[in-house]
Design an enzyme around this catalytic site. Structure first.
Site, PDB file in Angstrom:
ATOM      1  CG  ASN A   1      -2.006   0.907   1.309  1.00 26.38           C
ATOM      2  OD1 ASN A   1      -2.646   1.035   2.342  1.00 26.38           O
ATOM      3  ND2 ASN A   1      -2.296   1.607   0.229  1.00 26.38           N
TER       4      ASN A   1
ATOM      5  CB  CYS B   1      -3.889   5.421   6.434  1.00 23.62           C
ATOM      6  SG  CYS B   1      -3.008   4.382   5.247  1.00 23.62           S
ATOM      7  N   GLY B   2      -3.706   2.555   8.550  1.00 19.51           N
ATOM      8  CA  GLY B   2      -2.787   1.728   9.324  1.00 19.51           C
ATOM      9  C   GLY B   2      -1.451   1.493   8.644  1.00 19.51           C
TER      10      GLY B   2
ATOM     11  CG  ASN C   1     -10.191   4.835   7.966  1.00 19.29           C
ATOM     12  OD1 ASN C   1     -10.348   5.978   8.372  1.00 19.29           O
ATOM     13  ND2 ASN C   1      -9.105   4.454   7.321  1.00 19.29           N
TER      14      ASN C   1
ATOM     15  NE  ARG D   1     -14.268   6.362   3.201  1.00 15.42           N
ATOM     16  CZ  ARG D   1     -14.592   6.951   4.356  1.00 15.42           C
ATOM     17  NH1 ARG D   1     -15.848   7.252   4.616  1.00 15.42           N
ATOM     18  NH2 ARG D   1     -13.661   7.193   5.258  1.00 15.42           N
TER      19      ARG D   1
ATOM     20  CB  CYS E   1      -6.822  -1.614   3.488  1.00 10.96           C
ATOM     21  SG  CYS E   1      -7.627  -0.421   4.587  1.00 10.96           S
ATOM     22  N   GLY E   2      -4.339  -1.370   5.947  1.00 11.32           N
ATOM     23  CA  GLY E   2      -3.969  -1.678   7.324  1.00 11.32           C
ATOM     24  C   GLY E   2      -5.139  -1.741   8.277  1.00 11.32           C
TER      25      GLY E   2
END
Length: 319
Positions: free
Chosen positions: A13, A77-78, A165, A220, A228-229
């Site tokens: 990512n 955002c991880g 999120n 999203r 996605c973390g």
């Protein structure tokens, strides 16, 4: 004026990371969004899933803001937080830090390498909420935990949660993974719709074995990403809710970009998740702020080690 950036990634990512702690570039909210849309465009510029802005904080060691490639701002955002954690810790000469995000100040720290030669950081994922109003999700019930949303699917069961999120998560089999269902469903709930007015991240989980899962996520504001973390963290939590995994155990989470480890913690009714994985630098670059043209670029060799981790992850998924 020139802009200094680091191209980095967590589990594939990828982001452009910018340090604003030492100086002010004079960005407006509009210019931040436009910069994300322009620089993250993979066809015409450097390309990335988003931009990580690192700023001074009044409550923590640093502040992180995340702008997606479409110019929208994410609350967390991880994978990006791991990259910011590394940068801040190395900048300040420390091994643990507190990073301010939109919803919470989060603990981060250097961790033992997840794979030989791969810089690794552990970050806190919280707060966790199962209230549908926090996503928001417009349904009559207050929570959706392993429930059906007939408008989306009659056969899949979903769990909705915010970390912070918004995430919509379901456990599937190979047939679902090989179909277009996730793409069609995700595009629907991220277009104008009544269920998720602000959109939602959609993850499909495949159970591999005890303490091992595979997660694929449609983000999203981005679309399908390598990982996605927050989705991997939320997915790990969901597997503990249904008894497939246990709190306080290390869960290995595989994705299209590699792997991470997650540990779910429960304190009474409250959950937090540790997300542990790589924070890899690809290159450092200087841009002309007016034209966004590359003035100078220096590659690193860190990706070589990460590619070995990727091969290991692929071998696990192949069985």
């Amino acid at each position: 004026m020139v802009i200094d950036l680091i191209k980095c990634h967590g589990s594939g990512n990828d982001f452009l990371m910018m340090d604003e702690m030492g100086g002010n570039y004079g960005f407006t909210e509009g210019s931040r969004a436009n910069l994300a849309k322009n620089l993250c465009n993979r066809k015409t510029s450097l390309g990335a899933d988003g931009i990580l802005y690192i700023l001074n904080s009044e409550t923590a060691d640093a502040r992180m803001r995340v702008f997606n490639s479409d110019g929208s701002e994410a609350s967390m955002c991880g994978n990006g937080l791991r990259c910011v954690a590394r940068y801040v810790c190395e900048k300040l000469g420390i091994e643990e830090a507190i990073i301010e995000t939109m919803k919470a100040d989060l603990q981060v720290k250097k961790a033992a390498n997840i794979f030989p030669g791969v810089p690794t950081y552990q970050v806190e994922i919280s707060p966790v909420s199962f209230r549908v109003e926090d996503l928001p999700l417009n349904i009559k019930q207050k929570e959706l935990i392993q429930g059906v949303i007939p408008a989306l699917s009659e056969e899949l069961t979903f769990t909705a949660l915010a970390v912070p999120n918004p995430h919509l998560i379901t456990i599937v089999d190979d047939t679902h993974l090989k179909s277009n269902l996730q793409k069609e469903l995700s595009e629907g709930v991220n277009a104008p719709n009544e269920l998720f007015p602000d959109g939602v991240n959609v993850s499909f989980i495949k159970l591999i074995e005890k303490n091992k899962i595979y997660v694929r996520t449609y983000e999203r504001g981005v679309g399908f990403t390598n990982a996605c973390g927050t989705a991997m963290s939320a997915s790990s939590l969901v597997t503990t809710l249904i008894g497939e995994n246990d709190v306080e155990d290390i869960i290995e989470v595989y994705n299209n970009g590699g792997m991470v480890r997650c540990i779910v913690h429960k304190d009474h009714k409250d959950y937090t998740i540790d997300l542990i994985g790589n924070a890899t630098y690809l290159y450092k670059v200087t841009l002309d702020s007016e034209t966004n043209a590359v003035v100078e670029k220096h590659d690193t060799i860190e990706e070589e080690s990460y590619q070995k981790l990727e091969e290991h992850a692929k071998s696990v998924l192949r069985g």
